[in-house]
Design an enzyme around this catalytic site. Sequence first.
Site, PDB file in Angstrom:
ATOM      1  N   GLU B  60     115.961 -12.755 -77.236  1.00 21.79           N
ATOM      2  CA  GLU B  60     117.324 -13.174 -77.569  1.00 21.79           C
ATOM      3  C   GLU B  60     118.379 -12.477 -76.729  1.00 21.79           C
ATOM      4  O   GLU B  60     119.330 -13.103 -76.267  1.00 21.79           O
ATOM      5  CB  GLU B  60     117.607 -12.960 -79.063  1.00 21.79           C
ATOM      6  CG  GLU B  60     116.904 -13.934 -79.996  1.00 21.79           C
ATOM      7  CD  GLU B  60     115.461 -13.556 -80.287  1.00 21.79           C
ATOM      8  OE1 GLU B  60     115.004 -12.499 -79.818  1.00 21.79           O
ATOM      9  OE2 GLU B  60     114.778 -14.322 -81.008  1.00 21.79           O
ATOM     10  N   HIS B 129     114.764 -12.393 -92.487  1.00 19.33           N
ATOM     11  CA  HIS B 129     114.974 -13.765 -92.015  1.00 19.33           C
ATOM     12  C   HIS B 129     116.003 -14.523 -92.855  1.00 19.33           C
ATOM     13  O   HIS B 129     116.082 -15.737 -92.781  1.00 19.33           O
ATOM     14  CB  HIS B 129     113.658 -14.550 -92.031  1.00 19.33           C
ATOM     15  CG  HIS B 129     112.715 -14.171 -90.944  1.00 19.33           C
ATOM     16  ND1 HIS B 129     112.194 -12.915 -90.834  1.00 19.33           N
ATOM     17  CD2 HIS B 129     112.203 -14.882 -89.905  1.00 19.33           C
ATOM     18  CE1 HIS B 129     111.384 -12.874 -89.781  1.00 19.33           C
ATOM     19  NE2 HIS B 129     111.381 -14.045 -89.195  1.00 19.33           N
TER      20      HIS B 129
END
Lengths: 369, 333
Positions: B60, B129
Site C-alpha cells: 500500500e 479489518h
Amino acid sequence: MPAQNKTNADKKSACSKAVDYSQAEINKQLTPEDKVELYRQMVRIRKFEQISLKYYNQGVMGGFLHLYIGQEAVAVGTCSLKGDHDHYITTYRDHGHALALGMNMNECMAELFGKATGCSKGKGGSMHFFAPDKNYWGGHGIVGGQTPLGAGLAYGVKYLGHKGSCLCYMGDGAINQGAYHEALNLAGLWDLPVIFIIENNGYSMGTSQKRSSAHPEEGLAARAEGYGIEWDVINGENIYEVRAKTWEAMERAHNESRPTVLEIDTYRYYGHSVADANAKKYRSKEEIERYQREHDPLKIWQNILIEEGHLTEDEAKQIDKEAKEEALASAKFAEESPYPEVADIMDDIYYEVDRGTDKAKHGKYFFND
Amino acid sequence: MPLITYRQALNEALAEEIERDENVVLIGEEVAEYNGAYKVTEGLWAKYGDKRVVDAPISEAGFIGMGVGASMLGVRPVMELMFWSFAYVAMDQMINNAATVRYMSGGLINCPIVVRGPANGGTNVGATHSHTPENLFASMPGLKVVVPATAYDAKGLMKAAIRDDDPVYVMENTLLYGEKWEVPTNDELEEGELVIPLGVADLKREGTDLSIIAHGRCVIESLKAAEVLKHDHGLDVEVLDLRSIRPLDEDAILATVRKTNNVLLVDENRPFCGVSSMIATIIQEKAFDDLDGPIMRVNTIDAPAIYSPGVEPHQLPNVDRIVAKVLDMQISK
C-alpha cells in the site's frame, strides 16, 4: 574510525579509477564553457550553503538546515543531464538540486528565511523546495517517503507517453525504509523509467552505514539485484564519472523504460543537520579533514579544468567571488522581504478554495472559517 | 429509473470516468484480472485493458505513494484499498505527501488522487479489518473525505471525486455493496450525467421532532429507525445525510437543528475524537440557543471491533440502539 567510503570505493566501481570518463560520449559533448559552467554551479551551491549557515547561526531561520556541502558534484553532475521529460525529486537535503536545476538563489534563500518571496511562499522551509516548471518535485521531509513518489513520477512519464525519466534521490539511510523496497519492487515489476540515486555519505544521521545497513560490503545499491534492477556504484567526487554513469541509467530509462539504482559515494562535511553541526561525535576530525583535503569535488574539478586548460586560478577565484556575492545578495533580498500574512496560512490548502469557485461554496472546509 | 446496487453504481461511475478522461487510471490490489475483491471494478479490465486498470502488488505505501507521484504530473489515479484498514500501512503517503504537497509547495503542485474502498465494521473480521477512519483523514487539511450512503450518492459522489483537483478519499461500505437503490441512467437526466458536488448534505427524510445527522450506512439504519419511531411512537424524525465529512455542509446541519431543536448524531466512528464530536461542537458553538436538550450520540461502542458474529452487530450503531437512544431523550412533541 574507518572511513566508510574507502570500503565503498572497493565496490562495483573499483575499476572506475582505470576508466577515463572524460572520454565518455556524454562528456565529450561538453564544450569548455559547459565545463566551467558545471564548476560555477558547484561553487554557487557551496556559497549558498555557507551563507545560509552563517545566517542560520544568527537565528534568523527556523527549523532544520541540512547542508549539501561536500556533495555538490552529485547534484550538478546529474542535473546537468536533464531533458524536457526528465524529472527530479529528492529528500530534505534539497538545496543543491534546486540550484542545479535552475532555481534562483533569491527564492531559495527567502524560503529559508520563511518569507513570502520564497519558492514555497514561506510554507515549506529548507526541506521543501519545489519548482514543477523546472521538473523539480521537491524537497521531502520523511526519510524514504519520496521514493514511491519518484516511482510515481516515472509512472506518469510512461503513462503520458513521454520519453523521459525520474531521478529520485535519497540518502543511504533511506534504503532501510519499507517504502523504498516497495518502490523498487514496483519499478522493477512495471518497468518504470526511474533512477534511484543513493547519495551515500556514509551516515544515516549520526549512525554510520556499518551500524545501520545489513551487508554493506558489496554496496547498498546491490540490494537492487533482488528486484531484477540494474545497479552501479559511482565515485561521487568526479563529475565526469557521475555524468557518464548516470547518463547510462537515463538512456536505459529513455530507451528501455527500465529502472536503475545508483549509489553515488560522497561525503558531507557538516552534520546531518545543524543540530549536529560539528558531526564529530560519530566521526573523527581526521576523517572529515582527510575528505576535505583529498576528496573535495570542487577542488578536484577545478584541478581537472586547469589541467585541461579551460580555467585559470584567477578565473576560479573570480567565479568564487561572484557566487559569494550572489549568495550574500540573496540573503539581503530574503532579509528585506516580508513574512507571509497571517491570513496566508489558509491559502494553498484546497485547489478550488484558492480559486473561489462555485464548487468551494458547497461546504465548509475549515473549522471556524 | 433502474434499481441498481451500490456496487454497480460505483462501477458505472468508474467506467464513465475512464471513458471521459484518458488520464483516469484504476490501480489497486485485485482490481483488474480478479475483477475486484468486492467486485466493484468487475469487467473494467476486460473492457479497458492493462493501461487503464492495473493490478498492484500488496504494498500500500508503495502503490499509493506512486499514485501521489503520478498525480502530481497530471495522471488522475483512482486507487483501491481492499479495506480502509490498510490505509494505515500507507499513512505516510496519504498524509505527509498527498495532503501537504500543495501547501508546502505554496500552491505550485496539485494532487488529484482518489483513494477508495470499503471502510466499515460489521463483517465479523476482527479489529484489524473493521476500521472506519473518516475522522482520522478528515482531520487533515488538504484532504477531502466522502462517505456515500446510497447507490445514487455513490455514483454521483465518485464521479465528482475523480474530477476533483485535490486528494479525495472515498469510504464505501461493504454492507451496502449489494443493496439496491434507484439510480437514473444518463439518458434520463437533463444534465446527462449524475455528478453530486462535494460538500452538499442531503435531507433523506423530513421531520419536525428530531434531527438525526448521520453518514454512510448509519443513514440507512437511521431511516429504518425513523420508520419505527413514527409507527410505534408517533415521532416525526428528520434524517440528514452528510455525504461528505470534508467539506462539511455546516449550513444544512444548522438548518435542521433550528427546525427540530433536538439532535441525535449517529456515526460509525467511535465517540472519542470522532466525527460526531466535531459535529456536536459545531452545533454547540453556532446553534446552542436552538436546542431543547442535550446533543446525544450513537457511535460504535468504544472498543476494538469484536469478532463474534453474535455480538458485533450490537457494537455498531443499529436500528435498536438508535430507537432506544431517541426514546431516552424524552422528546416532547
